[in-house]
Scaffold this motif. Structure first.
Motif, mmCIF file in Angstrom:
data_model
loop_
_atom_site.group_PDB
_atom_site.id
_atom_site.type_symbol
_atom_site.label_atom_id
_atom_site.label_comp_id
_atom_site.label_asym_id
_atom_site.label_seq_id
_atom_site.Cartn_x
_atom_site.Cartn_y
_atom_site.Cartn_z
ATOM 1 N N SER A 139 0.817 -1.218 0.000
ATOM 2 C CA SER A 139 0.000 0.000 0.000
ATOM 3 C C SER A 139 0.847 1.263 0.000
ATOM 4 C CB SER A 139 -0.975 0.011 1.190
ATOM 5 O OG SER A 139 -0.299 0.286 2.395
ATOM 6 N N HIS A 140 2.120 1.109 0.322
ATOM 7 C CA HIS A 140 3.054 2.241 0.305
ATOM 8 C C HIS A 140 4.054 2.126 -0.842
ATOM 9 C CE1 HIS A 140 1.720 4.251 3.943
ATOM 10 N NE2 HIS A 140 1.475 3.035 4.417
ATOM 11 N N GLY A 141 3.696 1.331 -1.841
ATOM 12 C CA GLY A 141 4.467 1.302 -3.075
ATOM 13 C C GLY A 141 5.663 0.385 -3.131
ATOM 14 N N VAL A 142 5.859 -0.480 -2.138
ATOM 15 C CA VAL A 142 6.990 -1.402 -2.191
ATOM 16 C C VAL A 142 6.693 -2.463 -3.256
ATOM 17 C CG1 VAL A 142 8.395 -3.083 -0.919
ATOM 18 C CG2 VAL A 142 7.551 -1.023 0.235
ATOM 19 N N ALA A 143 7.642 -2.665 -4.130
ATOM 20 C CA ALA A 143 7.485 -3.617 -5.230
ATOM 21 C C ALA A 143 7.672 -5.035 -4.707
ATOM 22 C CB ALA A 143 8.487 -3.315 -6.339
ATOM 23 N N LEU A 144 6.569 -5.647 -4.332
ATOM 24 C CA LEU A 144 6.557 -7.035 -3.881
ATOM 25 C C LEU A 144 5.609 -7.819 -4.766
ATOM 26 C CD1 LEU A 144 6.215 -6.493 -0.019
ATOM 27 C CD2 LEU A 144 8.282 -7.197 -1.248
ATOM 28 N N SER A 145 5.881 -9.098 -4.926
ATOM 29 C CA SER A 145 5.002 -9.950 -5.723
ATOM 30 C C SER A 145 4.547 -11.138 -4.882
ATOM 31 C CB SER A 145 5.745 -10.461 -6.960
ATOM 32 O OG SER A 145 6.718 -11.422 -6.578
ATOM 33 N N LYS A 146 3.675 -11.922 -5.466
ATOM 34 C CA LYS A 146 3.250 -13.145 -4.805
ATOM 35 C C LYS A 146 4.446 -14.067 -4.586
ATOM 36 C CE LYS A 146 -0.437 -16.551 -5.094
ATOM 37 N NZ LYS A 146 -1.535 -17.056 -5.952
ATOM 38 N N GLY A 147 5.408 -14.007 -5.472
ATOM 39 C CA GLY A 147 6.632 -14.787 -5.328
ATOM 40 C C GLY A 147 7.427 -14.399 -4.092
ATOM 41 N N ASP A 148 7.390 -13.108 -3.725
ATOM 42 C CA ASP A 148 8.053 -12.681 -2.493
ATOM 43 C C ASP A 148 7.341 -13.281 -1.281
ATOM 44 O OD1 ASP A 148 10.032 -10.917 -3.656
ATOM 45 O OD2 ASP A 148 8.387 -9.541 -4.065
ATOM 46 N N TYR A 149 6.038 -13.418 -1.399
ATOM 47 C CA TYR A 149 5.235 -13.936 -0.292
ATOM 48 C C TYR A 149 5.413 -15.446 -0.125
ATOM 49 C CZ TYR A 149 1.224 -14.750 2.745
ATOM 50 O OH TYR A 149 0.423 -15.118 3.794
ATOM 51 N N ASP A 150 5.340 -16.186 -1.236
ATOM 52 C CA ASP A 150 5.380 -17.646 -1.089
ATOM 53 C C ASP A 150 6.700 -18.290 -1.502
ATOM 54 O OD1 ASP A 150 5.329 -17.903 -3.920
ATOM 55 O OD2 ASP A 150 3.256 -18.604 -3.973
ATOM 56 N N GLY A 151 7.563 -17.539 -2.182
ATOM 57 C CA GLY A 151 8.856 -18.075 -2.582
ATOM 58 C C GLY A 151 8.815 -18.965 -3.814
ATOM 59 N N TYR A 152 7.658 -19.078 -4.457
ATOM 60 C CA TYR A 152 7.524 -19.963 -5.611
ATOM 61 C C TYR A 152 7.133 -19.233 -6.889
ATOM 62 C CZ TYR A 152 7.692 -23.687 -2.168
ATOM 63 O OH TYR A 152 8.088 -24.515 -1.159
ATOM 64 N N HIS A 153 6.162 -18.346 -6.812
ATOM 65 C CA HIS A 153 5.686 -17.661 -8.015
ATOM 66 C C HIS A 153 6.781 -16.785 -8.613
ATOM 67 C CE1 HIS A 153 1.758 -18.874 -6.509
ATOM 68 N NE2 HIS A 153 1.293 -18.638 -7.722
ATOM 69 N N SER A 154 6.749 -16.672 -9.924
ATOM 70 C CA SER A 154 7.711 -15.829 -10.616
ATOM 71 C C SER A 154 7.007 -15.076 -11.731
ATOM 72 C CB SER A 154 8.827 -16.697 -11.200
ATOM 73 O OG SER A 154 9.734 -15.905 -11.924
ATOM 74 N N TYR A 155 7.235 -13.780 -11.798
ATOM 75 C CA TYR A 155 6.645 -12.936 -12.824
ATOM 76 C C TYR A 155 7.713 -12.002 -13.374
ATOM 77 C CZ TYR A 155 2.357 -14.450 -10.523
ATOM 78 O OH TYR A 155 1.352 -15.207 -9.973
#
Length: 162
Positions: A139-155
């Motif tokens: 919500s404050h603009g940090v570039a995170l992805s689902k891959g950062d959350y679960d360690g598996y997804h890649s985009y």
């Protein structure tokens, strides 16, 4: 199939460490809304849930490595010390329905058999508080992805479904 309960707890905690490294210091005091914990507090709570969940399974006193601070370095040290401590504890691959664990849930006390304690109480709370860290950072603009959350997804960079 036997499942490593330690890994069920360590994997999200490791991702929290990874995510926290990407978050600027000034965001650790930010909240989604005024009546919610800030990012730093959510990170500390998630980290403590890992130990509240695992230590009772191996008949060890639940400890905390919290420094009391909510600065980025404090949070990273707390997570790392928690991960290190979890590595020293015995492995649990089976949960026992005949053994119960009690813990405080807000103003309530929950007493649950080991499987429910881990799967219905500890893991949902651990993931909830990690999700709050993720949501506040995003919500404050940090570039995170689902891959950062679960360690598996890649985009690819700048990818969006929307």
């Amino acid at each position: 199939m036997q499942v490593s309960i330690k890994q069920l707890i360590k994997n999200p905690l490791s991702q929290l460490f990874f995510i926290s490294q990407k978050i600027p210091q000034e965001l650790f005091s930010k909240q989604l809304t005024q009546d919610m914990f800030c990012l730093g507090e959510n990170a500390k709570i998630a980290t403590n849930f890992a130990l509240r969940g695992y230590c009772p399974l191996v008949d060890r006193t639940t400890v905390t490595f919290e420094t009391g601070g909510s600065q980025k370095e404090d949070i990273l040290q707390t997570i790392q010390k928690t991960l290190n401590h979890l590595n020293t504890l015995p492995e649990v691959t089976q949960l026992d329905d005949s053994k119960t664990i009690a813990d405080k849930a807000g103003f309530s006390v929950v007493t649950l058999p080991q499987p429910q304690y881990i799967h219905q109480y500890i893991l949902p709370n651990l993931l909830f508080h990690i999700s709050m860290v993720y949501a506040i950072a995003r919500s404050h603009g940090v570039a995170l992805s689902k891959g950062d959350y679960d360690g598996y997804h890649s985009y690819p960079a700048a990818f969006s479904f929307i």
